[in-house]
Design a protein around this motif. Structure first.
Motif, short mmCIF file in Angstrom:
data_model
loop_
_atom_site.label_atom_id
_atom_site.label_comp_id
_atom_site.label_asym_id
_atom_site.label_seq_id
_atom_site.Cartn_x
_atom_site.Cartn_y
_atom_site.Cartn_z
N THR A 92 1.46 -10.59 6.95
CA THR A 92 0.15 -10.83 7.56
C THR A 92 -0.93 -10.00 6.87
O THR A 92 -2.01 -10.51 6.56
N GLY A 93 -0.65 -8.72 6.64
CA GLY A 93 -1.62 -7.87 5.95
C GLY A 93 -1.97 -8.40 4.57
O GLY A 93 -3.14 -8.43 4.17
N ALA A 94 -0.96 -8.85 3.84
CA ALA A 94 -1.19 -9.38 2.50
C ALA A 94 -2.00 -10.69 2.55
O ALA A 94 -2.93 -10.88 1.76
N LEU A 95 -1.65 -11.58 3.48
CA LEU A 95 -2.36 -12.86 3.57
C LEU A 95 -3.82 -12.68 3.98
O LEU A 95 -4.71 -13.30 3.40
N VAL A 96 -4.07 -11.84 4.97
CA VAL A 96 -5.44 -11.61 5.43
C VAL A 96 -6.26 -10.97 4.32
O VAL A 96 -7.40 -11.34 4.06
N SER A 97 -5.67 -10.01 3.63
CA SER A 97 -6.36 -9.33 2.54
C SER A 97 -6.65 -10.28 1.38
O SER A 97 -7.74 -10.30 0.83
N ALA A 98 -5.66 -11.08 1.02
CA ALA A 98 -5.84 -12.03 -0.09
C ALA A 98 -6.90 -13.07 0.24
O ALA A 98 -7.67 -13.48 -0.64
N ALA A 99 -6.95 -13.49 1.50
CA ALA A 99 -7.93 -14.50 1.89
C ALA A 99 -9.35 -13.95 1.92
O ALA A 99 -10.30 -14.68 1.67
N SER A 100 -9.49 -12.66 2.18
CA SER A 100 -10.83 -12.10 2.30
C SER A 100 -11.31 -11.35 1.06
O SER A 100 -12.49 -11.33 0.78
N LYS A 101 -10.43 -10.73 0.33
CA LYS A 101 -10.86 -9.90 -0.80
C LYS A 101 -10.33 -10.40 -2.14
O LYS A 101 -11.07 -10.55 -3.07
N GLY A 102 -9.04 -10.57 -2.25
CA GLY A 102 -8.45 -11.07 -3.47
C GLY A 102 -8.05 -10.00 -4.47
O GLY A 102 -7.38 -10.28 -5.44
N ASN A 103 -8.43 -8.73 -4.28
CA ASN A 103 -8.08 -7.65 -5.17
C ASN A 103 -6.60 -7.32 -5.00
O ASN A 103 -6.14 -7.03 -3.90
N LYS A 104 -5.82 -7.34 -6.09
CA LYS A 104 -4.37 -7.15 -6.00
C LYS A 104 -3.99 -5.80 -5.40
O LYS A 104 -3.07 -5.73 -4.60
N ASP A 105 -4.69 -4.74 -5.78
CA ASP A 105 -4.36 -3.42 -5.23
C ASP A 105 -4.64 -3.37 -3.73
O ASP A 105 -3.86 -2.80 -2.97
N LYS A 106 -5.74 -3.96 -3.31
CA LYS A 106 -6.10 -3.98 -1.89
C LYS A 106 -5.10 -4.82 -1.10
O LYS A 106 -4.74 -4.46 0.03
N VAL A 107 -4.63 -5.91 -1.67
CA VAL A 107 -3.63 -6.75 -1.01
C VAL A 107 -2.36 -5.95 -0.78
O VAL A 107 -1.77 -5.99 0.31
N LEU A 108 -1.92 -5.20 -1.77
CA LEU A 108 -0.72 -4.39 -1.65
C LEU A 108 -0.89 -3.30 -0.59
O LEU A 108 0.00 -3.09 0.25
N VAL A 109 -2.02 -2.62 -0.60
CA VAL A 109 -2.28 -1.56 0.39
C VAL A 109 -2.31 -2.16 1.80
O VAL A 109 -1.73 -1.60 2.74
N ASP A 110 -2.96 -3.31 1.96
CA ASP A 110 -3.02 -3.94 3.28
C ASP A 110 -1.66 -4.46 3.74
O ASP A 110 -1.36 -4.45 4.93
N ALA A 111 -0.83 -4.89 2.81
CA ALA A 111 0.53 -5.31 3.17
C ALA A 111 1.33 -4.12 3.67
O ALA A 111 2.02 -4.21 4.70
N ILE A 112 1.22 -3.00 3.00
CA ILE A 112 1.93 -1.79 3.43
C ILE A 112 1.41 -1.33 4.79
O ILE A 112 2.18 -0.98 5.68
N THR A 113 0.09 -1.35 4.95
CA THR A 113 -0.52 -0.95 6.22
C THR A 113 -0.09 -1.86 7.36
O THR A 113 0.28 -1.39 8.44
N GLY A 114 -0.12 -3.17 7.13
CA GLY A 114 0.30 -4.12 8.16
C GLY A 114 1.75 -3.93 8.55
O GLY A 114 2.10 -3.95 9.73
N GLY A 115 2.61 -3.72 7.57
CA GLY A 115 4.02 -3.48 7.86
C GLY A 115 4.23 -2.19 8.63
O GLY A 115 5.04 -2.14 9.57
N ALA A 116 3.49 -1.14 8.26
CA ALA A 116 3.63 0.15 8.95
C ALA A 116 3.15 0.06 10.40
O ALA A 116 3.82 0.56 11.31
N ILE A 117 2.02 -0.59 10.62
CA ILE A 117 1.49 -0.71 11.98
C ILE A 117 2.43 -1.54 12.85
O ILE A 117 2.72 -1.18 14.00
#
Length: 146
Positions: A110-135
């Motif tokens: 979910t973190g990766a999909l939401v990030s990719a849909a709104s920003k598209g930056n690969k590093d941000k997508v990875l950080v948001d995926a890790i954050t979503g998984g952790a939360i």
């Protein structure tokens, strides 16, 4: 000296709306969308009601702004929740197990999909995926404690 104590629990009302779309994955996804979307819309109303009470008046423009904010917040957070609930349920069905790993993978997806849909930056997508998984994992562990 005599002592007295009070023991009890405080619970809120529980409202369940059942919508049967004929597919359990869709049912879970829509349920998550509706529940969290409603919470987000209610939060937007409460926030704007507080602002109006503080200001002492409400205008038609304020009312329209609140209505638009309710729809926007409800749709956004409902969509995020629907994606998470659907992803977690789908992962549970594929893995054949119900444990914290489903929450972790669902949150990361979910973190990766939401990030990719709104920003598209690969590093941000990875950080948001890790954050979503952790939360999601932390929330799952807290649920196990209660």
């Amino acid at each position: 000296m005599p002592r007295s104590s009070f023991s009890g629990a405080l619970t809120g009302p529980q409202v369940d709306v059942v919508i049967d779309l004929g597919n359990p994955l869709l049912n879970h996804t829509v349920d998550g969308f509706l529940k969290i979307g409603t919470v987000a819309a209610t939060r937007a109303v409460a926030e704007d009601a507080f602002s109006a009470a503080k200001k002492g008046a409400i205008s038609t423009k304020d009312f329209e702004h609140t209505l638009k904010k309710m729809c926007k917040e409800g749709a956004y957070w409902g969509t995020v929740a629907g994606v998470y609930v659907g992803a977690e349920y789908g992962i549970e069905r594929v893995r054949g197990r119900r444990d914290w790993k489903n929450a972790m993978l669902g949150g990361a997806l979910t973190g990766a999909l939401v990030s990719a849909a709104s920003k598209g930056n690969k590093d941000k997508v990875l950080v948001d995926a890790i954050t979503g998984g952790a939360i999601a994992t932390a929330a799952e562990f807290i649920n196990y404690l209660t």
